[in-house]
Design a protein around this motif. Structure first.
Motif, PDB file in Angstrom:
ATOM      1  N   ILE A 127     103.706   4.598   6.594  1.00 21.31           N
ATOM      2  CA  ILE A 127     103.177   4.732   8.194  1.00 21.31           C
ATOM      3  C   ILE A 127     104.371   3.624   8.911  1.00 21.31           C
ATOM      4  CG2 ILE A 127     101.609   4.480   9.626  1.00 21.31           C
ATOM      5  CD1 ILE A 127      99.575   4.332   8.157  1.00 21.31           C
ATOM      6  N   VAL A 128     105.555   5.498   9.727  1.00 18.83           N
ATOM      7  CA  VAL A 128     106.869   4.399  10.654  1.00 18.83           C
ATOM      8  C   VAL A 128     105.776   3.380  11.642  1.00 18.83           C
ATOM      9  CG1 VAL A 128     108.777   5.108  11.737  1.00 18.83           C
ATOM     10  CG2 VAL A 128     107.627   6.159   9.706  1.00 18.83           C
ATOM     11  N   PRO A 129     106.673   2.275  11.790  1.00 18.87           N
ATOM     12  CA  PRO A 129     105.963   1.321  13.048  1.00 18.87           C
ATOM     13  C   PRO A 129     106.608   2.188  13.883  1.00 18.87           C
ATOM     14  CG  PRO A 129     107.241  -0.300  11.058  1.00 18.87           C
ATOM     15  CD  PRO A 129     107.462   1.467  10.766  1.00 18.87           C
ATOM     16  N   ALA A 130     105.888   1.909  15.256  1.00 19.90           N
ATOM     17  CA  ALA A 130     106.230   2.345  16.252  1.00 19.90           C
ATOM     18  C   ALA A 130     107.852   1.710  17.108  1.00 19.90           C
ATOM     19  CB  ALA A 130     104.961   2.062  16.905  1.00 19.90           C
ATOM     20  N   ALA A 131     108.250   0.641  16.430  1.00 21.75           N
ATOM     21  CA  ALA A 131     108.825   0.170  16.876  1.00 21.75           C
ATOM     22  C   ALA A 131     110.486   1.088  16.459  1.00 21.75           C
ATOM     23  CB  ALA A 131     108.995  -0.913  17.025  1.00 21.75           C
ATOM     24  N   LEU A 132     110.593   1.791  15.693  1.00 17.13           N
ATOM     25  CA  LEU A 132     111.970   2.721  15.696  1.00 17.13           C
ATOM     26  C   LEU A 132     111.428   3.614  15.803  1.00 17.13           C
ATOM     27  CD1 LEU A 132     111.568   2.354  11.399  1.00 17.13           C
ATOM     28  CD2 LEU A 132     112.810   0.799  13.409  1.00 17.13           C
ATOM     29  N   HIS A 133     110.886   4.445  17.424  1.00 18.61           N
ATOM     30  CA  HIS A 133     111.098   5.156  17.771  1.00 18.61           C
ATOM     31  C   HIS A 133     110.185   5.232  18.813  1.00 18.61           C
ATOM     32  CE1 HIS A 133     107.142   6.880  17.038  1.00 18.61           C
ATOM     33  NE2 HIS A 133     107.341   5.934  15.445  1.00 18.61           N
ATOM     34  N   GLU A 134     111.220   6.566  20.091  1.00 15.17           N
ATOM     35  CA  GLU A 134     110.071   6.121  21.394  1.00 15.17           C
ATOM     36  C   GLU A 134     108.581   7.114  21.028  1.00 15.17           C
ATOM     37  OE1 GLU A 134     112.519   8.169  23.653  1.00 15.17           O
ATOM     38  OE2 GLU A 134     114.732   7.357  23.839  1.00 15.17           O
ATOM     39  N   PRO A 135     107.808   5.681  21.812  1.00 14.60           N
ATOM     40  CA  PRO A 135     106.741   6.556  22.196  1.00 14.60           C
ATOM     41  C   PRO A 135     105.502   7.705  21.932  1.00 14.60           C
ATOM     42  CG  PRO A 135     106.919   4.765  23.199  1.00 14.60           C
ATOM     43  CD  PRO A 135     108.513   4.641  22.893  1.00 14.60           C
ATOM     44  N   ILE A 136     105.694   8.314  21.128  1.00 11.99           N
ATOM     45  CA  ILE A 136     105.185   9.780  21.131  1.00 11.99           C
ATOM     46  C   ILE A 136     103.582  10.668  22.066  1.00 11.99           C
ATOM     47  CG2 ILE A 136     105.380  12.054  19.282  1.00 11.99           C
ATOM     48  CD1 ILE A 136     105.973  10.196  16.983  1.00 11.99           C
ATOM     49  N   LYS A 137     103.828  10.055  23.452  1.00  8.71           N
ATOM     50  CA  LYS A 137     102.462  10.091  24.251  1.00  8.71           C
ATOM     51  C   LYS A 137     102.648  11.771  24.178  1.00  8.71           C
ATOM     52  CE  LYS A 137     102.452   7.940  27.844  1.00  8.71           C
ATOM     53  NZ  LYS A 137     102.864   7.039  28.908  1.00  8.71           N
ATOM     54  N   GLN A 138     101.689  11.861  23.948  1.00  6.85           N
ATOM     55  CA  GLN A 138     100.756  13.727  23.790  1.00  6.85           C
ATOM     56  C   GLN A 138      99.667  13.701  25.397  1.00  6.85           C
ATOM     57  OE1 GLN A 138     101.422  13.842  19.264  1.00  6.85           O
ATOM     58  NE2 GLN A 138      99.540  15.212  20.264  1.00  6.85           N
ATOM     59  N   ASP A 139     100.697  14.743  26.400  1.00  4.08           N
ATOM     60  CA  ASP A 139      99.675  14.976  27.090  1.00  4.08           C
ATOM     61  C   ASP A 139      99.747  15.791  27.238  1.00  4.08           C
ATOM     62  OD1 ASP A 139     100.854  12.766  28.734  1.00  4.08           O
ATOM     63  OD2 ASP A 139     101.813  13.037  29.959  1.00  4.08           O
ATOM     64  N   ALA A 140      98.047  15.836  28.781  1.00  2.00           N
ATOM     65  CA  ALA A 140      97.123  17.605  27.959  1.00  2.00           C
ATOM     66  C   ALA A 140      97.525  17.625  29.750  1.00  2.00           C
ATOM     67  CB  ALA A 140      96.173  17.222  28.021  1.00  2.00           C
ATOM     68  N   LEU A 141      97.426  18.997  30.105  1.00  3.43           N
ATOM     69  CA  LEU A 141      98.214  19.741  31.394  1.00  3.43           C
ATOM     70  C   LEU A 141      97.363  20.946  31.946  1.00  3.43           C
ATOM     71  CD1 LEU A 141      99.559  19.769  34.134  1.00  3.43           C
ATOM     72  CD2 LEU A 141     101.458  21.286  32.717  1.00  3.43           C
ATOM     73  N   LEU A 142      96.524  21.070  32.428  1.00  2.00           N
ATOM     74  CA  LEU A 142      95.795  22.019  33.221  1.00  2.00           C
ATOM     75  C   LEU A 142      96.936  23.050  33.556  1.00  2.00           C
ATOM     76  CD1 LEU A 142      93.516  24.076  33.943  1.00  2.00           C
ATOM     77  CD2 LEU A 142      93.287  23.077  36.197  1.00  2.00           C
ATOM     78  N   LEU A 143      97.080  24.671  33.366  1.00  2.00           N
ATOM     79  CA  LEU A 143      98.217  25.073  33.429  1.00  2.00           C
ATOM     80  C   LEU A 143      97.995  26.099  35.176  1.00  2.00           C
ATOM     81  CD1 LEU A 143      99.670  26.830  29.996  1.00  2.00           C
ATOM     82  CD2 LEU A 143     100.675  24.609  31.822  1.00  2.00           C
ATOM     83  N   ASP A 144      98.608  26.723  35.274  1.00  2.00           N
ATOM     84  CA  ASP A 144      98.467  27.479  37.010  1.00  2.00           C
ATOM     85  C   ASP A 144      97.210  28.320  36.787  1.00  2.00           C
ATOM     86  OD1 ASP A 144      98.837  27.647  40.084  1.00  2.00           O
ATOM     87  OD2 ASP A 144      99.481  29.625  38.469  1.00  2.00           O
ATOM     88  N   LYS A 145      97.436  29.480  35.988  1.00  2.00           N
ATOM     89  CA  LYS A 145      96.734  30.065  35.086  1.00  2.00           C
ATOM     90  C   LYS A 145      95.137  29.875  34.498  1.00  2.00           C
ATOM     91  CE  LYS A 145      99.916  33.961  33.020  1.00  2.00           C
ATOM     92  NZ  LYS A 145     100.833  33.399  33.479  1.00  2.00           N
ATOM     93  N   GLY A 146      94.944  28.572  34.285  1.00  2.00           N
ATOM     94  CA  GLY A 146      93.759  28.216  34.434  1.00  2.00           C
ATOM     95  C   GLY A 146      93.232  27.553  35.238  1.00  2.00           C
ATOM     96  N   LYS A 147      93.960  27.555  36.603  1.00  2.00           N
ATOM     97  CA  LYS A 147      93.069  26.499  37.297  1.00  2.00           C
ATOM     98  C   LYS A 147      91.619  26.858  38.410  1.00  2.00           C
ATOM     99  CE  LYS A 147      95.843  29.155  41.186  1.00  2.00           C
ATOM    100  NZ  LYS A 147      97.108  28.861  42.637  1.00  2.00           N
ATOM    101  N   ASP A 148      91.764  28.044  37.756  1.00  2.00           N
ATOM    102  CA  ASP A 148      90.332  28.781  37.926  1.00  2.00           C
ATOM    103  C   ASP A 148      88.931  29.115  37.132  1.00  2.00           C
ATOM    104  OD1 ASP A 148      91.117  28.581  41.474  1.00  2.00           O
ATOM    105  OD2 ASP A 148      92.018  30.192  40.536  1.00  2.00           O
ATOM    106  N   ASN A 149      89.008  28.809  35.982  1.00  2.00           N
ATOM    107  CA  ASN A 149      88.606  28.508  34.672  1.00  2.00           C
ATOM    108  C   ASN A 149      87.763  27.447  35.056  1.00  2.00           C
ATOM    109  OD1 ASN A 149      87.567  29.717  32.265  1.00  2.00           O
ATOM    110  ND2 ASN A 149      88.916  30.076  31.381  1.00  2.00           N
ATOM    111  N   PRO A 150      86.607  27.859  34.537  1.00  2.00           N
ATOM    112  CA  PRO A 150      85.523  26.678  34.561  1.00  2.00           C
ATOM    113  C   PRO A 150      85.856  25.771  32.877  1.00  2.00           C
ATOM    114  CG  PRO A 150      84.021  27.972  36.196  1.00  2.00           C
ATOM    115  CD  PRO A 150      85.499  29.218  35.183  1.00  2.00           C
TER     116      PRO A 150
END
Length: 252
Positions: A204-227
């Motif tokens: 398991i590679v120590p986090a200090a050896l690379h930039e943080p792998i921050k995984q982001d979620a995004l509501l896309l424009d096609k889903g803006k009106d989808n509950p």
């Protein structure tokens, strides 16, 4: 005249079911390949709890970005980094203010062979292997992190002839699992569940050896009106999804 109380109750129950069915929808999700197993586990619970159906397409983050820009019908994007969703948001392809980090990824050096990779990564410095698999660093954030690790350890030049490049992290795992590469840098989530490796051996590679792998979620424009799209993003931030995400070795 006899009155059966269950008849109006049954009619009411049927009405509730019909209303629930009418409200249920589906959401098209573009998902980074490293998150395939956790999302499949989350999807079943999401569908049971909300009635909404999740339709997922998996791939490298860069490839998914290109598909979104070319008009693919995705409504939610679960990236393997934070920069690509931010770019989509700035370009108007995502809903402003909807972006958040749903997981922080962990990189692992993995081999399908038991005991082949030690828990300090010393195997990298030896010459006892022919091929080292990584994901394409131009499209896959885990591949980029792998190159950062090699640079940090001063091994980039020495190991460059041995690199085997997968289109995404799923193909990278396949190279190692099939023996086409003795070891490779993969997402820990691909070989880890409930606090332990599911197969093979890994560092398991120590986090200090690379930039943080921050995984982001995004509501896309096609889903803006989808509950259903909005419900999924809310669900991902809840305790049930968090438990699944943690179980695959991600940080929150």
């Amino acid at each position: 005249m006899r009155v059966y109380l269950w008849q109006p109750l049954l009619a009411l129950y049927a009405g509730v079911l019909m209303a629930g069915s009418a409200l249920a929808g589906e959401v098209q999700v573009a998902v980074a390949a490293n998150f395939s197993a956790p999302l499949q586990a989350i999807a079943s619970e999401f569908e049971k709890d909300t009635g909404h159906k999740l339709l997922a397409s998996f791939g490298a983050t860069g490839q998914l970005y290109a598909q979104i820009k070319n008009g693919a019908p995705f409504e939610v994007f679960l990236s393997a980094d934070d920069s690509t969703p931010a770019k989509l948001e700035s370009e108007g392809a995502g809903v402003a203010g909807s972006r958040f980090t749903y997981a922080i990824g962990t990189l692992a050096l993995w081999s399908a062979k038991e005991g082949y990779v030690d828990d300090a990564g010393a195997r990298l410095k030896g010459n006892g292997f022919k091929h080292l698999a990584i994901a394409n660093p131009k499209t896959a954030p885990y591949g980029l992190a792998a190159t950062q690790v090699l640079a940090k350890l001063g091994l980039s030049k020495a190991l460059e002839p041995k690199l085997v490049e997968g289109q995404n992290i799923a193909q990278t795992l396949q190279f190692v699992a099939t023996g086409n590469a003795e070891l490779g840098f993969v997402a820990l989530s691909q070989v880890y569940k409930d606090g332990k490796l599911t197969r093979g051996s890994a560092w398991i590679v120590p986090a200090a050896l690379h930039e943080p792998i921050k995984q982001d979620a995004l509501l896309l424009d096609k889903g803006k009106d989808n509950p259903a799209a909005k419900a999924l993003l809310e669900y991902l931030q809840g305790p049930q999804a968090a438990a699944v995400i943690n179980s695959y070795g991600y940080q929150l």
